[in-house]
Design a protein around this motif. Structure first.
Motif, PDB file in Angstrom:
ATOM      1  N   MET A   1      -4.752  20.041  -0.149  1.00  0.00           N
ATOM      2  CA  MET A   1      -4.004  19.072  -0.933  1.00  0.00           C
ATOM      3  C   MET A   1      -4.706  18.842  -2.265  1.00  0.00           C
ATOM      4  O   MET A   1      -5.924  18.658  -2.305  1.00  0.00           O
ATOM      5  CB  MET A   1      -3.872  17.749  -0.152  1.00  0.00           C
ATOM      6  CG  MET A   1      -3.035  16.683  -0.870  1.00  0.00           C
ATOM      7  SD  MET A   1      -2.810  15.200   0.129  1.00  0.00           S
ATOM      8  CE  MET A   1      -1.821  15.849   1.473  1.00  0.00           C
ATOM      9  N   THR A   2      -3.943  18.874  -3.356  1.00  0.00           N
ATOM     10  CA  THR A   2      -4.540  18.704  -4.667  1.00  0.00           C
ATOM     11  C   THR A   2      -4.970  17.267  -4.896  1.00  0.00           C
ATOM     12  O   THR A   2      -4.465  16.332  -4.263  1.00  0.00           O
ATOM     13  CB  THR A   2      -3.533  19.100  -5.763  1.00  0.00           C
ATOM     14  OG1 THR A   2      -2.388  18.242  -5.671  1.00  0.00           O
ATOM     15  CG2 THR A   2      -3.099  20.543  -5.605  1.00  0.00           C
ATOM     16  N   GLU A   3      -5.916  17.106  -5.822  1.00  0.00           N
ATOM     17  CA  GLU A   3      -6.341  15.762  -6.185  1.00  0.00           C
ATOM     18  C   GLU A   3      -5.184  15.049  -6.879  1.00  0.00           C
ATOM     19  O   GLU A   3      -4.314  15.680  -7.485  1.00  0.00           O
ATOM     20  CB  GLU A   3      -7.539  15.837  -7.114  1.00  0.00           C
ATOM     21  CG  GLU A   3      -7.265  16.534  -8.427  1.00  0.00           C
ATOM     22  CD  GLU A   3      -8.492  16.702  -9.272  1.00  0.00           C
ATOM     23  OE1 GLU A   3      -8.357  16.712 -10.507  1.00  0.00           O
ATOM     24  OE2 GLU A   3      -9.588  16.817  -8.695  1.00  0.00           O
ATOM     25  N   PRO A   4      -5.128  13.716  -6.796  1.00  0.00           N
ATOM     26  CA  PRO A   4      -4.016  12.986  -7.404  1.00  0.00           C
ATOM     27  C   PRO A   4      -3.974  13.173  -8.917  1.00  0.00           C
ATOM     28  O   PRO A   4      -5.012  13.215  -9.571  1.00  0.00           O
ATOM     29  CB  PRO A   4      -4.305  11.529  -7.035  1.00  0.00           C
ATOM     30  CG  PRO A   4      -5.225  11.592  -5.856  1.00  0.00           C
ATOM     31  CD  PRO A   4      -6.049  12.830  -6.057  1.00  0.00           C
ATOM     32  N   LEU A   5      -2.770  13.273  -9.452  1.00  0.00           N
ATOM     33  CA  LEU A   5      -2.607  13.277 -10.895  1.00  0.00           C
ATOM     34  C   LEU A   5      -2.716  11.861 -11.427  1.00  0.00           C
ATOM     35  O   LEU A   5      -3.358  11.607 -12.442  1.00  0.00           O
ATOM     36  CB  LEU A   5      -1.242  13.855 -11.272  1.00  0.00           C
ATOM     37  CG  LEU A   5      -0.991  15.330 -10.982  1.00  0.00           C
ATOM     38  CD1 LEU A   5       0.443  15.696 -11.377  1.00  0.00           C
ATOM     39  CD2 LEU A   5      -1.985  16.217 -11.713  1.00  0.00           C
ATOM     40  N   LEU A   6      -2.060  10.930 -10.736  1.00  0.00           N
ATOM     41  CA  LEU A   6      -2.064   9.523 -11.115  1.00  0.00           C
ATOM     42  C   LEU A   6      -2.080   8.671  -9.856  1.00  0.00           C
ATOM     43  O   LEU A   6      -1.616   9.100  -8.798  1.00  0.00           O
ATOM     44  CB  LEU A   6      -0.818   9.176 -11.938  1.00  0.00           C
ATOM     45  CG  LEU A   6      -0.601   9.911 -13.270  1.00  0.00           C
ATOM     46  CD1 LEU A   6       0.780   9.573 -13.810  1.00  0.00           C
ATOM     47  CD2 LEU A   6      -1.674   9.547 -14.271  1.00  0.00           C
ATOM     48  N   THR A   7      -2.591   7.459  -9.987  1.00  0.00           N
ATOM     49  CA  THR A   7      -2.601   6.509  -8.876  1.00  0.00           C
ATOM     50  C   THR A   7      -2.093   5.172  -9.375  1.00  0.00           C
ATOM     51  O   THR A   7      -2.545   4.678 -10.419  1.00  0.00           O
ATOM     52  CB  THR A   7      -4.016   6.335  -8.302  1.00  0.00           C
ATOM     53  OG1 THR A   7      -4.491   7.601  -7.827  1.00  0.00           O
ATOM     54  CG2 THR A   7      -4.013   5.345  -7.139  1.00  0.00           C
ATOM     55  N   ARG A   8      -1.155   4.579  -8.660  1.00  0.00           N
ATOM     56  CA  ARG A   8      -0.614   3.282  -9.049  1.00  0.00           C
ATOM     57  C   ARG A   8      -1.580   2.173  -8.637  1.00  0.00           C
ATOM     58  O   ARG A   8      -2.156   2.205  -7.550  1.00  0.00           O
ATOM     59  CB  ARG A   8       0.751   3.035  -8.406  1.00  0.00           C
ATOM     60  CG  ARG A   8       1.818   4.039  -8.825  1.00  0.00           C
ATOM     61  CD  ARG A   8       3.212   3.490  -8.580  1.00  0.00           C
ATOM     62  NE  ARG A   8       3.479   2.351  -9.449  1.00  0.00           N
ATOM     63  CZ  ARG A   8       3.875   2.456 -10.717  1.00  0.00           C
ATOM     64  NH1 ARG A   8       4.040   3.646 -11.253  1.00  0.00           N
ATOM     65  NH2 ARG A   8       4.101   1.387 -11.428  1.00  0.00           N
ATOM     66  N   ASP A   9      -1.696   1.170  -9.501  1.00  0.00           N
ATOM     67  CA  ASP A   9      -2.593   0.052  -9.230  1.00  0.00           C
ATOM     68  C   ASP A   9      -1.849  -1.200  -8.780  1.00  0.00           C
ATOM     69  O   ASP A   9      -2.460  -2.211  -8.455  1.00  0.00           O
ATOM     70  CB  ASP A   9      -3.408  -0.293 -10.494  1.00  0.00           C
ATOM     71  CG  ASP A   9      -4.332   0.842 -10.907  1.00  0.00           C
ATOM     72  OD1 ASP A   9      -4.837   1.537 -10.006  1.00  0.00           O
ATOM     73  OD2 ASP A   9      -4.532   1.024 -12.122  1.00  0.00           O
ATOM     74  N   GLY A  10      -0.514  -1.146  -8.780  1.00  0.00           N
ATOM     75  CA  GLY A  10       0.266  -2.329  -8.442  1.00  0.00           C
ATOM     76  C   GLY A  10       0.247  -2.652  -6.959  1.00  0.00           C
ATOM     77  O   GLY A  10      -0.310  -1.919  -6.135  1.00  0.00           O
ATOM     78  N   ASP A  11       0.849  -3.778  -6.620  1.00  0.00           N
ATOM     79  CA  ASP A  11       0.937  -4.235  -5.235  1.00  0.00           C
ATOM     80  C   ASP A  11       2.418  -4.238  -4.853  1.00  0.00           C
ATOM     81  O   ASP A  11       3.101  -5.259  -4.986  1.00  0.00           O
ATOM     82  CB  ASP A  11       0.336  -5.634  -5.124  1.00  0.00           C
ATOM     83  CG  ASP A  11       0.191  -6.080  -3.676  1.00  0.00           C
ATOM     84  OD1 ASP A  11       0.358  -5.238  -2.773  1.00  0.00           O
ATOM     85  OD2 ASP A  11      -0.067  -7.282  -3.461  1.00  0.00           O
ATOM     86  N   PRO A  12       2.944  -3.098  -4.403  1.00  0.00           N
ATOM     87  CA  PRO A  12       4.396  -2.952  -4.247  1.00  0.00           C
ATOM     88  C   PRO A  12       4.973  -3.682  -3.036  1.00  0.00           C
ATOM     89  O   PRO A  12       4.273  -4.014  -2.076  1.00  0.00           O
ATOM     90  CB  PRO A  12       4.564  -1.445  -4.095  1.00  0.00           C
ATOM     91  CG  PRO A  12       3.293  -0.994  -3.448  1.00  0.00           C
ATOM     92  CD  PRO A  12       2.227  -1.860  -4.058  1.00  0.00           C
ATOM     93  N   VAL A  13       6.267  -3.917  -3.121  1.00  0.00           N
ATOM     94  CA  VAL A  13       7.049  -4.455  -2.009  1.00  0.00           C
ATOM     95  C   VAL A  13       8.245  -3.533  -1.825  1.00  0.00           C
ATOM     96  O   VAL A  13       8.689  -2.866  -2.766  1.00  0.00           O
ATOM     97  CB  VAL A  13       7.519  -5.900  -2.279  1.00  0.00           C
ATOM     98  CG1 VAL A  13       6.336  -6.846  -2.293  1.00  0.00           C
ATOM     99  CG2 VAL A  13       8.276  -5.988  -3.592  1.00  0.00           C
ATOM    100  N   ILE A  14       8.759  -3.482  -0.619  1.00  0.00           N
ATOM    101  CA  ILE A  14       9.862  -2.578  -0.307  1.00  0.00           C
ATOM    102  C   ILE A  14      11.073  -3.375   0.153  1.00  0.00           C
ATOM    103  O   ILE A  14      10.970  -4.273   1.001  1.00  0.00           O
ATOM    104  CB  ILE A  14       9.458  -1.556   0.771  1.00  0.00           C
ATOM    105  CG1 ILE A  14       8.342  -0.650   0.235  1.00  0.00           C
ATOM    106  CG2 ILE A  14      10.658  -0.715   1.196  1.00  0.00           C
ATOM    107  CD1 ILE A  14       7.813   0.339   1.242  1.00  0.00           C
ATOM    108  N   GLY A  15      12.216  -3.069  -0.427  1.00  0.00           N
ATOM    109  CA  GLY A  15      13.467  -3.682  -0.026  1.00  0.00           C
ATOM    110  C   GLY A  15      14.538  -2.619   0.112  1.00  0.00           C
ATOM    111  O   GLY A  15      14.237  -1.415   0.134  1.00  0.00           O
TER     112      GLY A  15
END
Length: 244
Positions: A1-15
């Motif tokens: 698996m490749t290293e991440p290109l980007l990583t999100r820093d937010g605190d998401p919620v799912i609806g």
């Protein structure tokens, strides 16, 4: 698996997706449990049609935004289609391309030493990227387009008629006619694809013009990424492209 290109820093919620208020706002039901509840509006950073992606009941990942000046309280990040998270941020395609480029993951551009974002074009306007070799002898312009629509494993662009996209094709053709190297890169922001092609049924003018600019010398290629929250990874660096 490749290293991440980007990583999100937010605190998401799912609806769950309820409906689309307009091109840039969706209504999401966050249910009655968890730290976020009820129905809220989320900013949608993809003005495309998003057929088979924004479907009532599909999961939507959002990030709360604390900004009293905003008309919406959330940003829509991605929608789940089956087992796949599909990005809902068209502008992210440029960041993903830049991260792949700087990480040395794109062999077609391994000659580029200097990368300039939003450069002025020789004739007028601005492009997405200007690449230059270490000795300055090789210069190329790159236009990046996000793709999220997929039919039976085939990624297609655009998913609604795009006059702006046709103007960009004309700019690329002008570059090569003046002797400047030009590339068009489609970043497919989902991994469940096997090739890319123009969406002729939606915008036949774009499809015809794309064939013309390829004949003139514009290089067209596609790559795929996968969003595995909170990380975006590169999957395919040379997705097959079919120009009809």
């Amino acid at each position: 698996m490749t290293e991440p290109l980007l990583t999100r820093d937010g605190d998401p919620v799912i609806g769950e997706f309820v409906d689309r208020v307009n091109r840039f706002v969706v209504r999401v039901d966050f249910g009655d449990e968890g730290r976020v509840t009820g129905v809220g509006d989320a900013y949608l950073g993809d003005p495309g049609k998003l057929r088979n992606i924004l479907v009532p009941g599909h999961e939507i990942m959002c990030e709360p935004v604390d900004d009293p000046e905003r008309a919406t309280d959330y940003d829509a990040v991605a929608a789940r289609v089956g087992d796949t998270w599909v990005s809902l941020r068209a502008a992210l395609a440029n960041d993903l391309f830049a991260a792949a480029l700087h990480g040395g993951h794109l062999p077609a551009f391994d000659w580029a030493e200097t990368v300039v974002r939003e450069p002025e074009l020789p004739d007028h306007g601005r492009g997405d990227f200007r690449l230059e070799s270490a000795d300055g002898e090789r210069v190329a312009y790159v236009e990046v387009k996000s793709t999220t629509h997929v039919d039976e494993g085939v990624a297609k662009f655009p998913d609604r008629p795009t006059e702006r996209g046709r103007r960009h094709l004309e700019s690329l053709r002008s570059l090569v006619e003046d002797g400047t190297e030009a590339h068009l890169v489609f970043v497919v922001q989902r991994p469940d694809v096997r090739r890319w092609e123009p969406f002729r049924e939606v915008d036949p003018e774009f499809a015809d013009l794309l064939g013309d600019v390829v004949e003139s010398g514009v290089d067209v290629r596609a790559l795929t990424t996968a969003f595995q929250p909170p990380r975006y990874r590169l999957r395919e660096t040379d997705l097959p492209v079919k120009i009809d």
